[in-house]
Design an enzyme around this catalytic site. Structure first.
Site, short mmCIF file in Angstrom:
data_model
loop_
_atom_site.label_atom_id
_atom_site.label_comp_id
_atom_site.label_asym_id
_atom_site.label_seq_id
_atom_site.Cartn_x
_atom_site.Cartn_y
_atom_site.Cartn_z
N GLN A 26 0.76 -1.17 0.02
CA GLN A 26 0.05 -0.23 -0.07
C GLN A 26 0.87 1.17 0.01
OE1 GLN A 26 -3.51 -0.60 3.04
NE2 GLN A 26 -2.00 -2.06 3.71
N ASN A 27 2.15 0.84 0.18
CA ASN A 27 3.12 2.14 0.16
C ASN A 27 3.29 2.61 -1.14
OD1 ASN A 27 3.05 1.31 3.04
ND2 ASN A 27 4.97 0.58 3.16
N ASP A 64 6.21 4.86 -1.53
CA ASP A 64 7.55 5.36 -1.00
C ASP A 64 8.62 4.70 -2.01
OD1 ASP A 64 8.05 3.06 0.43
OD2 ASP A 64 7.55 3.92 2.21
N HIS A 115 -1.52 1.61 -4.28
CA HIS A 115 -1.92 3.00 -3.97
C HIS A 115 -1.12 3.79 -4.87
CE1 HIS A 115 -3.88 1.85 0.03
NE2 HIS A 115 -4.77 1.44 -1.08
N CYS A 143 0.94 18.41 -18.60
CA CYS A 143 1.33 17.13 -19.28
C CYS A 143 2.01 17.24 -20.65
CB CYS A 143 0.04 16.49 -19.71
SG CYS A 143 -0.11 15.21 -20.76
N GLY A 176 2.97 -4.46 9.02
CA GLY A 176 3.04 -3.18 9.18
C GLY A 176 1.84 -2.23 8.60
N ASN A 202 3.27 -6.79 13.69
CA ASN A 202 2.75 -5.66 13.88
C ASN A 202 2.85 -5.62 15.42
OD1 ASN A 202 1.20 -3.02 14.24
ND2 ASN A 202 0.23 -3.63 12.35
N GLU A 234 1.24 -3.42 17.12
CA GLU A 234 -0.20 -3.44 17.75
C GLU A 234 -1.12 -4.35 17.05
OE1 GLU A 234 -0.69 -0.66 19.72
OE2 GLU A 234 1.16 0.32 19.33
N ALA A 243 8.82 -4.75 12.31
CA ALA A 243 9.05 -5.79 11.26
C ALA A 243 10.72 -5.84 10.98
CB ALA A 243 8.50 -5.30 10.03
C1 BJW Z 1 4.58 -1.34 12.55
C2 BJW Z 1 5.81 -0.69 12.67
C3 BJW Z 1 7.09 -1.30 12.72
C4 BJW Z 1 4.07 1.03 13.11
N1 BJW Z 1 7.02 -2.74 11.97
N2 BJW Z 1 4.45 -2.45 11.94
C5 BJW Z 1 -15.57 -0.62 2.69
C6 BJW Z 1 -16.03 -0.19 3.89
C7 BJW Z 1 -15.79 1.08 4.38
C8 BJW Z 1 -15.13 1.99 3.67
C9 BJW Z 1 -14.72 1.76 2.36
C10 BJW Z 1 -14.92 0.31 1.72
N3 BJW Z 1 -14.20 0.21 0.57
C11 BJW Z 1 -13.60 1.46 0.40
C12 BJW Z 1 -13.89 2.16 1.21
C13 BJW Z 1 -13.38 3.65 1.15
C14 BJW Z 1 -12.11 3.78 1.46
C15 BJW Z 1 -11.54 3.11 2.86
O1 BJW Z 1 -11.08 1.93 3.04
N4 BJW Z 1 -12.03 3.85 3.94
C16 BJW Z 1 -11.55 3.25 5.41
C17 BJW Z 1 -10.43 4.10 5.96
C18 BJW Z 1 -13.07 3.27 6.01
N5 BJW Z 1 -11.15 3.24 0.29
C19 BJW Z 1 -10.94 4.01 -0.70
O2 BJW Z 1 -11.37 5.08 -0.82
C20 BJW Z 1 -10.05 3.25 -1.66
N6 BJW Z 1 -10.59 3.24 -3.14
C21 BJW Z 1 -11.81 2.49 -3.29
O3 BJW Z 1 -12.33 1.94 -2.44
O4 BJW Z 1 -12.31 2.69 -4.52
C22 BJW Z 1 -13.64 2.30 -4.80
C23 BJW Z 1 -14.58 3.33 -4.63
C24 BJW Z 1 -14.33 4.60 -4.97
C25 BJW Z 1 -15.20 5.70 -4.98
C26 BJW Z 1 -16.37 5.45 -3.81
C27 BJW Z 1 -16.34 4.02 -3.38
C28 BJW Z 1 -15.59 3.00 -3.66
C29 BJW Z 1 -8.76 3.90 -1.96
C30 BJW Z 1 -8.00 3.98 -0.79
C31 BJW Z 1 -6.53 4.84 -0.84
C32 BJW Z 1 -5.92 5.03 0.43
N7 BJW Z 1 -4.92 5.97 0.08
C33 BJW Z 1 -3.90 6.27 1.08
C34 BJW Z 1 -3.45 7.58 0.87
C35 BJW Z 1 -2.27 7.36 -0.52
C36 BJW Z 1 -1.67 8.64 -0.72
C37 BJW Z 1 -1.05 9.25 0.31
O5 BJW Z 1 0.05 8.60 0.88
O6 BJW Z 1 -1.19 10.05 1.02
O7 BJW Z 1 -3.22 5.42 1.45
S1 BJW Z 1 -4.97 6.46 2.90
C38 BJW Z 1 -3.59 5.69 3.74
O8 BJW Z 1 -3.85 4.70 4.22
C39 BJW Z 1 -2.51 5.23 2.64
C40 BJW Z 1 -2.21 4.08 3.13
O9 BJW Z 1 -1.47 3.06 1.95
C41 BJW Z 1 -3.30 3.34 3.44
C42 BJW Z 1 -3.23 2.30 4.83
O10 BJW Z 1 -2.50 2.71 5.71
P1 BJW Z 1 -1.37 1.66 6.34
O11 BJW Z 1 -0.41 1.42 5.42
O12 BJW Z 1 -2.19 0.54 6.86
O13 BJW Z 1 -0.79 2.64 7.48
P2 BJW Z 1 -1.30 2.79 8.96
O14 BJW Z 1 -0.81 4.19 9.33
O15 BJW Z 1 -2.70 3.08 9.21
O16 BJW Z 1 -0.86 1.72 9.78
C43 BJW Z 1 0.63 1.39 10.22
C44 BJW Z 1 0.54 0.17 11.06
O17 BJW Z 1 2.05 -0.10 11.24
C45 BJW Z 1 -0.04 0.43 12.18
O18 BJW Z 1 -0.82 -0.88 12.67
C46 BJW Z 1 1.37 0.08 13.33
O19 BJW Z 1 1.11 -0.67 14.65
C47 BJW Z 1 2.18 -0.37 12.42
N8 BJW Z 1 3.83 -0.16 12.76
N9 BJW Z 1 5.76 0.44 13.23
C48 BJW Z 1 5.74 -3.06 11.61
N10 BJW Z 1 8.05 -1.01 12.96
ZN ZN Z 2 -2.12 14.70 -20.94
#
Ligand code: BJW
Ligand code: ZN
Length: 246
Positions: free
Chosen positions: A107-108, A110, A125, A154, A194, A220, A222, A238
């Site tokens: 999902q990263n 980076d 993503h 563009c 993570g 993880n 947590e 991790a």
């Molecule tokens: C460690 C550690 C160490 C710390 N070692 N671990 C179903 C139900 C409800 C809602 C929805 C659904 N389906 C879709 C949705 C809507 C939405 C969604 O899911 N919302 C929920 C939050 C409720 N999803 C979307 O909008 C997606 N699109 C989609 O579904 O399209 C179809 C559609 C379109 C239109 C209408 C309807 C449907 C797209 C989602 C895109 C997410 N984008 C982001 C931002 C990207 C750009 C940016 O970087 O700014 O992506 S959001 C953000 O969250 C980013 C991440 O990839 C993503 C996930 O986060 P991640 O990676 O899990 O990070 P954290 O911070 O949450 O967690 C870190 C973890 O690491 C923690 O657990 C720590 O404990 C752990 N950790 N140190 C190991 N050393």
């Molecule tokens: Zn273009």
């Protein structure tokens, strides 16, 4: 180190030895030990100029204020520029040569998995290192264009370009989820590393793997909504745990 080795059960060691098809899903936590802030980890990391990331990283914000979205991603790219892969990225890159079929889904945005040597990474993503045209979809490396003064034009059609990342409310890149889901449905071992496992559809990938009979291992510090569904939870960082698997 001895205590650490005990964290890995005999069953997981055996499965790790025997598995051919392995799927790894990573989230922001895999890059935390490189210095990349997580989104939901507290400490204000997910807030920029008073805006929560759910607001600034959203389809609505892109419509309303594209230059602000560029500014947010330029700021984050600036932070990333100096960061390096950590032992977690390196361990996962090493698994490519170990398993006949390794699928890495992240999902990263980076690029640190690729920097560690991972190939054919499924980026659910998108990537902070790419831009794409809002009109014709033409892609471009951000290293080849000037992104410092708002949305660059563009090269093909002169429409504004945007960061090639998936914002809230946007669809994932065509085929990316489908490819990941197909691999999840046929893997024997699935590592979920993570991620808070709250963002869909990415969070559905381990659910698909589990439903198809895979052994699911969460790494993880947590607990997450996935913890109760997992066969094993390895609690910790991790970068410390993955190298123990060898
Ligand atoms: C460690 C550690 C160490 C710390 N070692 N671990 C179903 C139900 C409800 C809602 C929805 C659904 N389906 C879709 C949705 C809507 C939405 C969604 O899911 N919302 C929920 C939050 C409720 N999803 C979307 O909008 C997606 N699109 C989609 O579904 O399209 C179809 C559609 C379109 C239109 C209408 C309807 C449907 C797209 C989602 C895109 C997410 N984008 C982001 C931002 C990207 C750009 C940016 O970087 O700014 O992506 S959001 C953000 O969250 C980013 C991440 O990839 C993503 C996930 O986060 P991640 O990676 O899990 O990070 P954290 O911070 O949450 O967690 C870190 C973890 O690491 C923690 O657990 C720590 O404990 C752990 N950790 N140190 C190991 N050393
Ligand atoms: Zn273009």
């Amino acid at each position: 180190m001895q205590a650490g080795r005990k964290l890995i059960s005999a069953e997981l060691r055996q499965r790790f030895c025997d598995a051919r098809n392995v799927l790894v899903l990573t989230g922001a936590g895999v890059s935390a030990e490189s210095g990349v802030p997580t989104f939901r980890g507290g400490g204000g990391a997910g807030v920029w100029k008073g805006l929560p990331f759910e607001v600034i990283s959203s389809a609505e914000m892109l419509e309303r204020d594209l230059p602000a979205v560029w500014e947010w991603f330029n700021y984050r790219r600036g932070l990333l520029e100096a960061l390096k892969p950590n032992p977690a990225h390196e361990a996962i890159a090493g698994w490519q040569d170990r398993f006949g079929g390794l699928t890495l889904v992240t999902q990263n945005i980076d690029g640190l998995h690729q920097a560690a040597g991972s190939r054919e990474v499924i980026e659910l993503h998108g990537s902070i290192w790419r831009a794409r045209c809002v009109r014709c979809g033409q892609g471009q490396s951000v290293r080849e264009i000037s992104v410092d003064d708002g949305a660059p034009p563009c090269l093909a059609c002169a429409s504004p370009m945007r960061p090639d990342v998936v914002l809230f409310g946007e669809m994932l890149p065509a085929g990316a989820f489908e490819r990941a889901a197909a691999k999840a449905a046929s893997c024997e071992l699935c590592f979920v590393i993570g991620t808070s496992a709250v963002v869909y559809p990415a969070a559905a990938i381990p659910e698909i793997a589990r439903a198809a009979g895979a052994y699911v291992v969460e790494v993880n510090p947590e607990r997450t909504p996935l913890s109760d569904l997992s066969d094993e939870v390895l609690t910790g960082n991790a970068g410390e745990i993955l190298p123990l698997l060898g």
